[in-house]
Structures are given as C-alpha cells and as structure tokens.
Design an enzyme around this catalytic site. Sequence first.
Site, PDB file in Angstrom:
ATOM      1  N   HIS A 124       0.840  -1.198   0.000  1.00 26.15           N
ATOM      2  CA  HIS A 124       0.000   0.000   0.000  1.00 26.15           C
ATOM      3  C   HIS A 124       0.870   1.242   0.000  1.00 26.15           C
ATOM      4  O   HIS A 124       2.089   1.165   0.179  1.00 26.15           O
ATOM      5  CB  HIS A 124      -0.926   0.005   1.216  1.00 26.15           C
ATOM      6  N   HIS A 212       5.420   5.911  -1.179  1.00 23.76           N
ATOM      7  CA  HIS A 212       6.125   4.716  -1.628  1.00 23.76           C
ATOM      8  C   HIS A 212       5.351   3.457  -1.267  1.00 23.76           C
ATOM      9  O   HIS A 212       4.447   3.478  -0.423  1.00 23.76           O
ATOM     10  CB  HIS A 212       7.514   4.657  -0.980  1.00 23.76           C
TER      11      HIS A 212
END
Length: 269
Positions: A124, A212
């Site tokens: 995620h 990220h």
Amino acid sequence: MSEAPLVGYSSSGSEDEAEAAAAAAGRSKPGSGGRRCGQNPLPTQRFPVPDSVLSMFSGEEEGPEDDSTKHGGRIRSFPHERGNWATHIYIPYEAKEEFLDLLDKLLHRAQTCVPRLVRMEEFHLSLSQSVVLRHHWILPFVQVLKDHMASFQRFFFTANQVKIYTNQEKTRTFIGLEVSSGHAQFLDLVSEVDRVMEEFDLTTFYQDPSFHVSLAWCVGDARLQLEGQCLQELQEIVDEFEDSEMLLRVLAEQVRCKSGNKFFSMPLK
C-alpha cells in the site's frame, strides 16, 4: 550518508511499529516531520452516521487481540489498551504476478546484503500516520473521511525508484519503491486526510512525505548494508525488468481506512 526517510504506517508485515504512533494518544511529541493540532482527544461536534456506514461495523469495543505471533514474534512498543484502535489511511496496491516476480528478484539480491529481510505480506501507499481512535469515534471519523474523499478522481501513478526507509525509532528498515509520477495527486489526498485529522485533533502526515510502496523489511537499522552499491544494483534490477515501465504504472481506485481489524473502503470517482 544521507538520512533515510521515515515511515510510520501500519502493514501486515510491520504493524507493531506503526501502531506505536497510536499509544493511547498520550505522547505530546509528534513524529518527525509531522505535527499535532491540539491536545483534546475528542472533537466537540457530533457527526451523524448513516445506516450504510453502521452496517459496515460490528458492536464489539475491545479492539483486536495483541498476538505477537502475528507480528513476526515482535512485541508492541506500547501495551494494548481496551477501546483504543490504531487507525491508518492508505491506498491499496494490487500485487500482480509480474510484480511479485520483480519483487522476488529484488529480495534475492537484497538478502545477499541483509539476509534477515522478509517480504511484506501486503502492499500500500500511506496517506496518514497511524493514530489512535476510541471505539465510539471510529464511525464518525470514517464518515467524515468519506465526505472528504468523495470528490476525488481515480488517477495513475508510477512507483519505480528504489529507496531505503526506517521507522522513527530506527528499529525497522524497509526497502520501498518511491512514487515518481502522481505525486501531486497524493499530496492533494493527504491535504484532505490532514483536514480530517485536524477535526479530530489527531497527528497529521509528514510535511515532506515520500510516497512509496514498501516491499521488504527487517528488524534493526540496516541502512549501512543496503545503501550505496546494493541500492544501485536494486535500482538496476527494476530498470532492466521486462515491461517494468508499464508494470509499475498503477491506477489508484480507492482510499482505505484500517482501524484495528476493521477495513473501510472509499472508491475514487
């Protein structure tokens, strides 16, 4: 060596250090780069909760069990308190077969530098730090978050820059793929998520976030082993992987809120 960026989110691979930010809302000092807006744990205004949201949630109040066997044997950095639910907002990242093939190549190379690295169990991109909510405030919080997310469109983003991260205490190290396109859309989402946090007097996100996808993690500070030559070789693996440009271009379709063991999805338009 430059300071590794911080991460402070919840994941199935490293959930305990993320929930440390939700230690009964008793810490007055926010995470590095973040900020706290006020000290009152509860807002004064009550928010109506529609039946559609109520149906998503059961009535238990204790919160999830604290089972260290589910966290790689690691112990939480704060004791679990009844009624306190660690809450985290993020965009889920669907791992396709080709993505997992790339991840296997990256992990194989990284483990020659740090053998204790393990793959994340889910993927995620965080839109919030992990914060604490009392059980009876979860549904109002989710409803306000849904309202703030309602106007956002789906968008494409690319995460293809290998980067090394640590948590705030430097007790966990992560290998991640940083976003190289779509950064502006992530900032817009975080701006609205921060507004929700401020309404509930909770810690907002980092001021200069590095969006990220974390790929692998290990206990301890492994920056010395991973940065430099190892990091360069990991980036070369990404750059040379077949069709990596298309593979790592992903459509963001929903925002998700995890509170304890409950998940709430908010589709983007």
